[in-house]
Write a protein that holds these residues in place. Structure first.
Motif, PDB file in Angstrom:
ATOM      1  N   ASP A  29      63.305   3.668  22.595  1.00  9.50           N
ATOM      2  CA  ASP A  29      62.608   2.602  23.311  1.00  9.50           C
ATOM      3  C   ASP A  29      61.243   3.181  23.662  1.00  9.50           C
ATOM      4  N   ILE A  30      60.220   2.733  22.960  1.00  5.18           N
ATOM      5  CA  ILE A  30      58.876   3.292  23.113  1.00  5.18           C
ATOM      6  C   ILE A  30      58.330   3.050  24.513  1.00  5.18           C
ATOM      7  N   GLU A  31      58.529   1.851  25.052  1.00  4.39           N
ATOM      8  CA  GLU A  31      57.987   1.533  26.382  1.00  4.39           C
ATOM      9  C   GLU A  31      58.577   2.426  27.467  1.00  4.39           C
ATOM     10  N   ARG A  32      59.859   2.709  27.386  1.00  2.00           N
ATOM     11  CA  ARG A  32      60.525   3.553  28.397  1.00  2.00           C
ATOM     12  C   ARG A  32      60.482   5.037  28.038  1.00  2.00           C
ATOM     13  N   ASP A  33      60.047   5.365  26.813  1.00  6.99           N
ATOM     14  CA  ASP A  33      60.051   6.742  26.311  1.00  6.99           C
ATOM     15  C   ASP A  33      61.454   7.337  26.468  1.00  6.99           C
ATOM     16  N   PHE A  34      62.431   6.563  25.986  1.00 11.77           N
ATOM     17  CA  PHE A  34      63.845   6.936  26.091  1.00 11.77           C
ATOM     18  C   PHE A  34      64.469   6.812  24.699  1.00 11.77           C
ATOM     19  N   GLY A  35      65.060   7.886  24.220  1.00  8.53           N
ATOM     20  CA  GLY A  35      65.675   7.865  22.898  1.00  8.53           C
ATOM     21  C   GLY A  35      67.151   8.209  22.945  1.00  8.53           C
ATOM     22  N   MET A  36      67.839   7.789  21.910  1.00  7.58           N
ATOM     23  CA  MET A  36      69.265   8.104  21.747  1.00  7.58           C
ATOM     24  C   MET A  36      69.466   8.611  20.335  1.00  7.58           C
ATOM     25  N   SER A  37      70.251   9.653  20.226  1.00  5.89           N
ATOM     26  CA  SER A  37      70.679  10.134  18.916  1.00  5.89           C
ATOM     27  C   SER A  37      72.183  10.328  18.980  1.00  5.89           C
ATOM     28  N   VAL A  38      72.859   9.867  17.950  1.00 10.63           N
ATOM     29  CA  VAL A  38      74.300  10.075  17.831  1.00 10.63           C
ATOM     30  C   VAL A  38      74.521  10.932  16.592  1.00 10.63           C
ATOM     31  N   PHE A  39      74.944  12.163  16.822  1.00 10.21           N
ATOM     32  CA  PHE A  39      75.248  13.103  15.753  1.00 10.21           C
ATOM     33  C   PHE A  39      76.727  12.945  15.415  1.00 10.21           C
ATOM     34  N   VAL A  40      77.034  12.725  14.156  1.00 12.79           N
ATOM     35  CA  VAL A  40      78.422  12.537  13.727  1.00 12.79           C
ATOM     36  C   VAL A  40      78.850  13.789  12.967  1.00 12.79           C
ATOM     37  N   PHE A  41      79.900  14.434  13.453  1.00 15.18           N
ATOM     38  CA  PHE A  41      80.399  15.664  12.852  1.00 15.18           C
ATOM     39  C   PHE A  41      81.710  15.421  12.117  1.00 15.18           C
ATOM     40  N   ASP A  42      82.118  16.390  11.322  1.00  9.50           N
ATOM     41  CA  ASP A  42      83.300  16.234  10.474  1.00  9.50           C
ATOM     42  C   ASP A  42      84.612  16.535  11.196  1.00  9.50           C
ATOM     43  N   GLN A  43      84.564  16.745  12.503  1.00 10.05           N
ATOM     44  CA  GLN A  43      85.796  16.972  13.265  1.00 10.05           C
ATOM     45  C   GLN A  43      85.615  16.554  14.717  1.00 10.05           C
ATOM     46  N   ASP A  44      86.711  16.477  15.432  1.00 11.38           N
ATOM     47  CA  ASP A  44      86.729  16.026  16.822  1.00 11.38           C
ATOM     48  C   ASP A  44      86.200  17.144  17.724  1.00 11.38           C
ATOM     49  N   ILE A  45      84.924  17.057  18.088  1.00  7.95           N
ATOM     50  CA  ILE A  45      84.330  18.091  18.945  1.00  7.95           C
ATOM     51  C   ILE A  45      84.680  17.864  20.417  1.00  7.95           C
ATOM     52  N   GLN A  46      85.009  16.634  20.781  1.00  4.05           N
ATOM     53  CA  GLN A  46      85.369  16.358  22.172  1.00  4.05           C
ATOM     54  C   GLN A  46      86.618  17.133  22.562  1.00  4.05           C
ATOM     55  N   SER A  47      87.687  16.995  21.775  1.00  2.20           N
ATOM     56  CA  SER A  47      88.925  17.689  22.156  1.00  2.20           C
ATOM     57  C   SER A  47      88.763  19.199  22.008  1.00  2.20           C
ATOM     58  N   LYS A  48      87.961  19.611  21.040  1.00  4.16           N
ATOM     59  CA  LYS A  48      87.721  21.041  20.808  1.00  4.16           C
ATOM     60  C   LYS A  48      87.035  21.692  22.010  1.00  4.16           C
TER      61      LYS A  48
END
Length: 122
Positions: free
Chosen positions: A97-116
């Motif tokens: 969002d250029i006006e708010r200077d706020f960005g989001m990136s979603v990196f998708v990995f080949d395994q469940d990093i949350q449980s790891k």
């Protein structure tokens, strides 16, 4: 954010600084299943903020920022991130969002990093 998410945030910031000349001033990461979701503030340089003062500039900057970031990760494999997570990056989704200077990136990995990395919570 646990210490693993915080360390991933630092890796994202330094990767962008190295390859774009400027990294975000603030990064917050959340691991969710095989995703690392990064919220980023302070992405734009002073010149980009000036360009964004015109409507056409906002549209051009948003397109450049989203496509450029995705291309940057394709050309420069984020080995530090993959080594840290012991997982391979398979996809990346980016928006800003250029006006708010706020960005989001979603990196998708080949395994469940949350449980790891939630099992190892500090």
């Amino acid at each position: 954010m646990n210490k693993y998410e915080a360390e991933f945030s630092n890796l994202v910031r330094s990767f962008r600084k190295k390859h774009m000349g400027k990294g975000p001033s603030k990064v917050r990461t959340t691991f969710c299943k095989n995703w690392a979701i990064c919220e980023m503030e302070g992405n734009l340089s002073p010149v980009e903020k000036f360009i964004a003062s015109a409507d056409e500039g906002k549209q051009m900057l948003r397109a450049a920022r989203t496509e450029m970031v995705k291309e940057m990760y394709k050309k420069n494999r984020p080995a530090e991130m993959e080594d840290f997570l012991q997982a391979r990056l398979i996809d990346l989704f980016v928006d800003i969002d250029i006006e708010r200077d706020f960005g989001m990136s979603v990196f998708v990995f080949d395994q469940d990093i949350q449980s790891k990395f939630m099992e190892l919570k500090d």
